[in-house]
Design a protein around this motif. Structure first.
Motif, PDB file in Angstrom:
ATOM      1  N   PRO A  12      -2.384   7.662  -4.499  1.00  0.00           N
ATOM      2  CA  PRO A  12      -3.726   8.264  -4.452  1.00  0.00           C
ATOM      3  C   PRO A  12      -3.884   9.350  -5.510  1.00  0.00           C
ATOM      4  O   PRO A  12      -2.968  10.147  -5.734  1.00  0.00           O
ATOM      5  N   SER A  13      -5.033   9.356  -6.160  1.00  0.00           N
ATOM      6  CA  SER A  13      -5.321  10.401  -7.145  1.00  0.00           C
ATOM      7  C   SER A  13      -6.833  10.564  -7.228  1.00  0.00           C
ATOM      8  O   SER A  13      -7.584   9.725  -6.712  1.00  0.00           O
ATOM      9  N   GLU A  14      -7.253  11.622  -7.874  1.00  0.00           N
ATOM     10  CA  GLU A  14      -8.692  11.853  -8.004  1.00  0.00           C
ATOM     11  C   GLU A  14      -9.335  10.720  -8.805  1.00  0.00           C
ATOM     12  O   GLU A  14     -10.461  10.305  -8.533  1.00  0.00           O
ATOM     13  N   ALA A  15      -8.570  10.223  -9.775  1.00  0.00           N
ATOM     14  CA  ALA A  15      -9.108   9.171 -10.652  1.00  0.00           C
ATOM     15  C   ALA A  15      -9.427   7.897  -9.874  1.00  0.00           C
ATOM     16  O   ALA A  15     -10.389   7.196 -10.192  1.00  0.00           O
ATOM     17  N   ASN A  16      -8.616   7.578  -8.838  1.00  0.00           N
ATOM     18  CA  ASN A  16      -8.898   6.360  -8.065  1.00  0.00           C
ATOM     19  C   ASN A  16      -9.527   6.683  -6.710  1.00  0.00           C
ATOM     20  O   ASN A  16      -9.431   5.897  -5.762  1.00  0.00           O
ATOM     21  N   ALA A  17     -10.160   7.865  -6.633  1.00  0.00           N
ATOM     22  CA  ALA A  17     -10.862   8.301  -5.419  1.00  0.00           C
ATOM     23  C   ALA A  17      -9.913   8.330  -4.226  1.00  0.00           C
ATOM     24  O   ALA A  17     -10.286   8.024  -3.100  1.00  0.00           O
ATOM     25  N   TRP A  18      -8.667   8.750  -4.480  1.00  0.00           N
ATOM     26  CA  TRP A  18      -7.660   8.906  -3.437  1.00  0.00           C
ATOM     27  C   TRP A  18      -7.389   7.617  -2.689  1.00  0.00           C
ATOM     28  O   TRP A  18      -7.119   7.620  -1.492  1.00  0.00           O
ATOM     29  N   ALA A  19      -7.465   6.519  -3.391  1.00  0.00           N
ATOM     30  CA  ALA A  19      -7.174   5.224  -2.760  1.00  0.00           C
ATOM     31  C   ALA A  19      -5.671   4.981  -2.752  1.00  0.00           C
ATOM     32  O   ALA A  19      -4.950   5.433  -3.646  1.00  0.00           O
ATOM     33  N   GLY A  20      -5.193   4.231  -1.762  1.00  0.00           N
ATOM     34  CA  GLY A  20      -3.781   3.904  -1.678  1.00  0.00           C
ATOM     35  C   GLY A  20      -3.039   4.805  -0.708  1.00  0.00           C
ATOM     36  O   GLY A  20      -3.529   5.865  -0.304  1.00  0.00           O
ATOM     37  N   GLN A  21      -1.851   4.348  -0.321  1.00  0.00           N
ATOM     38  CA  GLN A  21      -1.067   5.094   0.669  1.00  0.00           C
ATOM     39  C   GLN A  21       0.356   5.383   0.174  1.00  0.00           C
ATOM     40  O   GLN A  21       1.233   5.665   0.969  1.00  0.00           O
ATOM     41  N   ASN A  22       0.529   5.283  -1.132  1.00  0.00           N
ATOM     42  CA  ASN A  22       1.824   5.643  -1.711  1.00  0.00           C
ATOM     43  C   ASN A  22       1.821   7.162  -1.897  1.00  0.00           C
ATOM     44  O   ASN A  22       1.720   7.674  -3.002  1.00  0.00           O
ATOM     45  N   TYR A  23       1.927   7.865  -0.777  1.00  0.00           N
ATOM     46  CA  TYR A  23       1.774   9.318  -0.804  1.00  0.00           C
ATOM     47  C   TYR A  23       2.910  10.040  -1.526  1.00  0.00           C
ATOM     48  O   TYR A  23       2.677  11.098  -2.121  1.00  0.00           O
ATOM     49  N   PRO A  24       4.143   9.528  -1.522  1.00  0.00           N
ATOM     50  CA  PRO A  24       5.182  10.229  -2.283  1.00  0.00           C
ATOM     51  C   PRO A  24       4.908  10.205  -3.790  1.00  0.00           C
ATOM     52  O   PRO A  24       5.424  11.034  -4.521  1.00  0.00           O
ATOM     53  N   GLY A  25       4.133   9.227  -4.252  1.00  0.00           N
ATOM     54  CA  GLY A  25       3.913   9.097  -5.703  1.00  0.00           C
ATOM     55  C   GLY A  25       5.063   8.343  -6.340  1.00  0.00           C
ATOM     56  O   GLY A  25       5.424   8.585  -7.490  1.00  0.00           O
ATOM     57  N   TYR A  26       5.599   7.401  -5.603  1.00  0.00           N
ATOM     58  CA  TYR A  26       6.770   6.640  -6.038  1.00  0.00           C
ATOM     59  C   TYR A  26       6.358   5.569  -7.042  1.00  0.00           C
ATOM     60  O   TYR A  26       5.428   4.799  -6.778  1.00  0.00           O
ATOM     61  N   SER A  27       7.068   5.525  -8.178  1.00  0.00           N
ATOM     62  CA  SER A  27       6.708   4.546  -9.196  1.00  0.00           C
ATOM     63  C   SER A  27       7.971   3.996  -9.841  1.00  0.00           C
ATOM     64  O   SER A  27       8.726   4.735 -10.477  1.00  0.00           O
ATOM     65  N   ARG A  28       8.192   2.707  -9.615  1.00  0.00           N
ATOM     66  CA  ARG A  28       9.334   2.057 -10.267  1.00  0.00           C
ATOM     67  C   ARG A  28       8.908   0.620 -10.563  1.00  0.00           C
ATOM     68  O   ARG A  28       8.585  -0.143  -9.638  1.00  0.00           O
ATOM     69  N   PRO A  29       8.903   0.208 -11.826  1.00  0.00           N
ATOM     70  CA  PRO A  29       8.407  -1.127 -12.184  1.00  0.00           C
ATOM     71  C   PRO A  29       9.090  -2.244 -11.412  1.00  0.00           C
ATOM     72  O   PRO A  29       8.436  -3.219 -11.020  1.00  0.00           O
ATOM     73  N   GLU A  30      10.385  -2.123 -11.167  1.00  0.00           N
ATOM     74  CA  GLU A  30      11.086  -3.196 -10.450  1.00  0.00           C
ATOM     75  C   GLU A  30      10.539  -3.362  -9.023  1.00  0.00           C
ATOM     76  O   GLU A  30      10.425  -4.484  -8.521  1.00  0.00           O
ATOM     77  N   THR A  87       0.818  -1.222   0.000  1.00  0.00           N
ATOM     78  CA  THR A  87       0.000   0.000   0.000  1.00  0.00           C
ATOM     79  C   THR A  87       0.846   1.263   0.000  1.00  0.00           C
ATOM     80  O   THR A  87       0.379   2.321  -0.404  1.00  0.00           O
ATOM     81  N   THR A  88       2.097   1.159   0.437  1.00  0.00           N
ATOM     82  CA  THR A  88       2.906   2.377   0.553  1.00  0.00           C
ATOM     83  C   THR A  88       3.935   2.541  -0.560  1.00  0.00           C
ATOM     84  O   THR A  88       4.468   3.625  -0.746  1.00  0.00           O
ATOM     85  N   GLN A  89       4.230   1.464  -1.316  1.00  0.00           N
ATOM     86  CA  GLN A  89       5.279   1.599  -2.332  1.00  0.00           C
ATOM     87  C   GLN A  89       4.859   1.157  -3.747  1.00  0.00           C
ATOM     88  O   GLN A  89       5.535   1.477  -4.712  1.00  0.00           O
TER      89      GLN A  89
END
Lengths: 559, 319
Positions: free
Chosen positions: A468-486, A460-462
């Motif tokens: 979280p975004s408006e598109a997913n109704a602010w779901a999730g807890q990856n608040y930094p917005g971290y995205s790395r496929p690996e 939930t955090t990574q």
């Protein structure tokens, strides 16, 4: 005359003993009652509804989940007779109708487990609990955990097979399964939507049939106290205290005063003083009371908003961490009781990687990193980039949390030394967690803590699908917005890897990436101080979300 | 008089209705909700769990829909369930109200009983040693923050001397234990009130002592004590009663700090927690009850004017 002197001496002796027994620090020898002070009152006593530490703390003495992590962070059976594993054959991988794989867990309920009214704890209770847990209208907090149980197969009165919808490494962690007494609670479930208002846990809390632990609740004064007395049907070791009273005193200064005046005997670490308060208390009253500190899974950190142009640059993130002296903060503010965190996994967790980079305090290295990142022009003590923009960041946390506010001051000062201007902008917890963090409205940095269980997968955090975004109704807890496929792949792989060695390798890689990328600035692992009289023995702080009261029968009066 | 009382009671109903809209709206406008806090403290709770719980508790419905549903049920005598305590609101408010009535009632009686003699002693000879001593006490009472006074009392009488419990309500021990538990919170609440009342009584009595009818009474040979109590004080009472009447209602919700420091389960703490926890039903019931008490205590004060001053006649005032 001698006949007159003896009664006098005897009475004097008795009076002396009575007076001595009234002294808080010396009354342990004869203590049969224990009064515990905590800072929160549970909103409900139903084990499935709401998620609240005060409730877990009190219910820990009265009932047990099927499994839990103990003080050594090992998964143990509390209500089951044997922990189901693939090795002992009580856990099996089985095909699902959709072609995937699930797991079948054979749960053997402890043969002596009996509700406080004498009715045995049986498979019927497991079936009923799953019915309540899986119903979307009952108000159960962790609904997802029950939804994963596809079917409950009853083998006999004390044995069921739980058919799960997936294969995961933590397949035998059944700590979310806390049984409800079907023979009492079934009428309240007749209308599932009304269950949370009709549950006997709140309408008839002192009903002995609701509990099967060492104690049962005998009296509840809402907002004030809960009285527990020994449960005669408890099958384990006999607890030392006849009666335990849990009093709620929300103000920590008043909590301390109550301890000193004998109003309470013990301040629980789960919901008690902060480390700085406990350290000060220990200095003043260390001769009468003992303080146990247990660092645990409360991970204090700073989430960085990676959408910020400043923080997108990994060099700036590294500079921020290198410019702060976390070891000195831990030593000076917490006397070393709260160890520095080098990642999100606590060193006490078996999956922790001890070889992670530590980012020691090095302002020169931080300055060099900022120079390389383009923040080389220092004017008025503040760095600027080529466009003339100042290196100014906003640091936010929960207003009123004294320790966090103190840490903020130190961070602000240390960042200023390397030319970073920090604006502190704090908000009440409700606003901070209600909107600012959950909707990613913090411009740069948000300081708070995560509390988890051992080997907790940071999905939930990574994971990138948890931003979280408006598109997913602010779901999730990856608040930094971290995205790395690996990272996403590693998280997916860890969850289904049953081989410990292979899983450890995956965990190490995940931690290495985290330490290299620094989507979050790790600060320290928070410690809970347990303040108790010297006559109280056997309390073993766990350092995770399962309270020490799950082993209350081990608490003893010191000889 | 009956018409006046009826009119005031109707006004009270209108105020309560407006209050209910205002309170509901204010809680509605607060950012975040308890589910957010629950999810933020537990990474195991999924976003779907959060959405499901919000729908279950009705937190996702529009304001007007929720308010009107509440109002309709409330008019039918159903104040609903508390979301936080999972019990009917009345079941929670009842015992808390009883606790607060005892705490505030005792404090009120003690405050009034102490404030009148202190105020009169001070007013009798302004700027004398007695007046200075009363003033010093009053300024201290007004200036000392209640949380600090509470801590001082706890440290002195519970920790130091060990005479009194440091707070809470007793799990056992009967009336004696209950009385012992009330001494320190009542003392904390009383000190602030008695200081404010005494200062006000002093000021109003000094003003009354300067009026012509007092000089007339003195010239007629009335004793100083009689002049003070029968002539000056009686005329000073109307504003004093107004202030005490207003203050009585606010103390019900304003004992929050005292209740927190002494872990006393009363209305102040209940209202605060219910607002912070988005417990609409409980917050509304608590706040409306406090508003009702404030309005009724004001009405009682107004009716008392008739007894205090025969010139007051509400038959004419109403129209």
């Amino acid at each position: 005359m001698p006949s007159c002197r003896r009664p006098f001496l005897r009475n004097a002796l008795i009076l002396g003993l009575v007076l001595a027994s009234l002294w808080p620090g010396a009354r342990g020898a004869a203590a049969r009652d224990l009064t515990i002070g905590i800072t929160q009152f549970p909103s409900t006593f139903n084990p499935l509804i709401d998620s609240m530490m005060a409730k877990s703390f009190i219910l820990g003495m009265t009932r047990r989940p099927v499994t839990a992590y103990d003080a050594d962070w090992n998964l143990v059976c509390l209500l089951c007779a044997e922990l189901p594993t693939l090795e002992n054959g009580l856990a099996k991988i089985e095909p699902l109708k959709d072609g995937g794989e699930g797991m079948a867990l054979t749960l053997k309920i402890h043969p002596d487990a009996t509700w406080g009214d004498g009715v045995p704890v049986t498979a019927e209770d497991v079936v009923f609990t799953c019915q309540v847990g899986r119903h979307p209208d009952t108000g159960v907090g962790n609904f997802e955990a029950f939804r994963r149980i596809l079917d409950v197969e009853v083998l006999d009165d004390k044995t069921v097979v739980l058919h799960g919808d997936r294969v995961t490494f933590d397949y035998n962690d059944m700590s979310g399964l806390t049984l409800l007494p079907a023979h009492l609670e079934r009428p309240a479930f007749a209308e599932p939507r009304e269950y949370r208002n009709r549950t006997l846990f709140d309408t008839d809390t002192a009903n002995p049939g609701l509990y099967f632990g060492p104690y049962r609740i005998t009296e509840v004064a809402l907002g004030s106290h809960v009285v527990l007395e020994r449960n005669e049907t408890w099958w384990g070791a006999t607890p030392a205290f006849d009666r335990i009273t849990v009093r709620t005193i929300e103000n920590t200064a008043a909590l301390e005063a109550n301890l000193l005046s004998g109003g309470i005997d013990y301040i629980a670490g789960e919901l008690g003083l902060t480390v700085d308060q406990a350290l000060a208390f220990e200095k003043r009253h260390g001769e009468t009371f003992k303080v146990l500190y247990r660092s645990g899974l409360a991970y204090e950190h700073i989430d960085l908003n990676l959408d910020s142009p400043i923080l997108k640059d990994r060099r700036v993130r590294r500079a921020l961490l290198t410019a702060i002296d976390r070891a000195a903060i831990s030593e000076r503010l917490f006397e070393g009781r709260q160890p520095v965190a080098n990642g999100f996994v606590n060193p006490l967790d078996w999956v922790h990687d001890p070889d992670l980079p530590e980012y020691p305090y090095d302002p020169a290295a931080a300055a060099a990193l900022l120079d390389k990142a383009g923040w080389a022009d220092i004017r008025g003590g503040i760095r600027h980039n080529a466009a003339g923009e100042p290196l100014r960041v906003v640091l936010m946390t929960t207003a009123g949390n004294r320790m966090r506010e103190l840490v903020e001051q130190v961070l602000q000062s240390q960042w200023k030394q390397v030319g970073i201007e920090t604006e502190i902008r704090n908000e009440p917890a409700r606003v901070f967690f209600g909107e600012t963090v959950t909707m990613r409205r913090f411009p740069h940095m948000a300081m708070f803590a995560w509390i988890s269980s051992p080997e907790n997968v940071p999905r939930t955090t990574q994971h990138s699908n948890q931003i979280p975004s408006e598109a997913n109704a602010w779901a999730g807890q990856n608040y930094p917005g971290y995205s790395r496929p690996e990272v996403d792949d590693l998280i997916d792989a860890i969850e289904v890897e049953l081989d410990r060695d292979k899983r450890l390798a995956l965990w190490k890689r995940l931690q290495a990436i985290y330490a290299e990328e620094l989507p979050v600035l790790p600060l320290y692992f928070r410690a809970d101080p347990y303040v108790m009289p010297k006559w109280l023995d056997g309390v073993r702080p766990t350092g995770h979300q399962y309270p020490s009261t799950l082993w209350v029968e081990e608490w003893r009066v010191a000889e | 008089m009956t018409a006046y009382v009826t009119h005031r009671l109707l006004q009270t109903l209108v105020v309560l209705l407006l209050m209910s809209v205002a309170v509901y709206g204010l809680i509605w406008l607060m950012p975040g909700d308890p589910i957010d806090l629950m999810v933020s403290a537990n990474p195991d709770l999924t976003a779907a769990d959060g959405a499901r719980l919000r729908a279950l508790y009705g937190l996702d419905r529009p304001f007007a829909e929720r308010y009107l549903a509440w109002l309709q049920a409330a008019l039918g005598g159903d104040l609903g369930y508390s979301r936080q305590y999972a019990r009917p609101v009345l079941e929670i408010v009842g015992p808390r109200m009883a606790n607060t009535l005892i705490l505030v009632g005792l404090s009120f009686v003690a405050s009034v009983a102490l404030a009148f003699p202190l105020g009169l002693i001070a007013a009798r000879r302004p700027y004398s040693a007695a007046d200075n001593a009363v003033n010093l006490f009053c300024f201290a009472g007004i200036s000392i923050p209640p949380f600090w006074l509470a801590l001082l009392l706890i440290m002195a009488f519970s920790v130091g001397l060990g005479w009194l419990p440091a707070g809470g309500v007793p799990a056992e021990g009967g009336l004696g234990a209950e009385a012992a538990h009330l001494v320190l919170p009542v003392a904390t609440l009383t000190l602030g009130s008695v200081a404010a009342y005494a200062r006000f009584i002093r000021g109003e009595t000094i003003a009354a002592l300067r009026l012509d009818f007092v000089r007339t009474a003195q010239a007629k040979g009335a004793t100083p004590w009689r002049v003070l109590t029968r002539h000056a004080l009686r005329n000073a009472l109307i504003p004093v009663v107004t202030v005490i009447g207003l203050h009585f209602g606010t103390v019900f919700s304003g004992a929050l700090i005292t209740e927190t420091m002494f872990a006393y389960p009363g209305m102040g703490k209940l209202i605060y927690d219910s607002i912070m926890g988005n417990d609409f039903n409980l917050a509304l019931a608590g706040l409306l009850l406090v508003t009702l008490i404030t309005l009724l205590s004001n009405l009682a004060a107004d009716l008392l004017y008739v007894r205090l001053d025969p010139r007051v006649n509400y038959e004419g005032a109403r129209t």
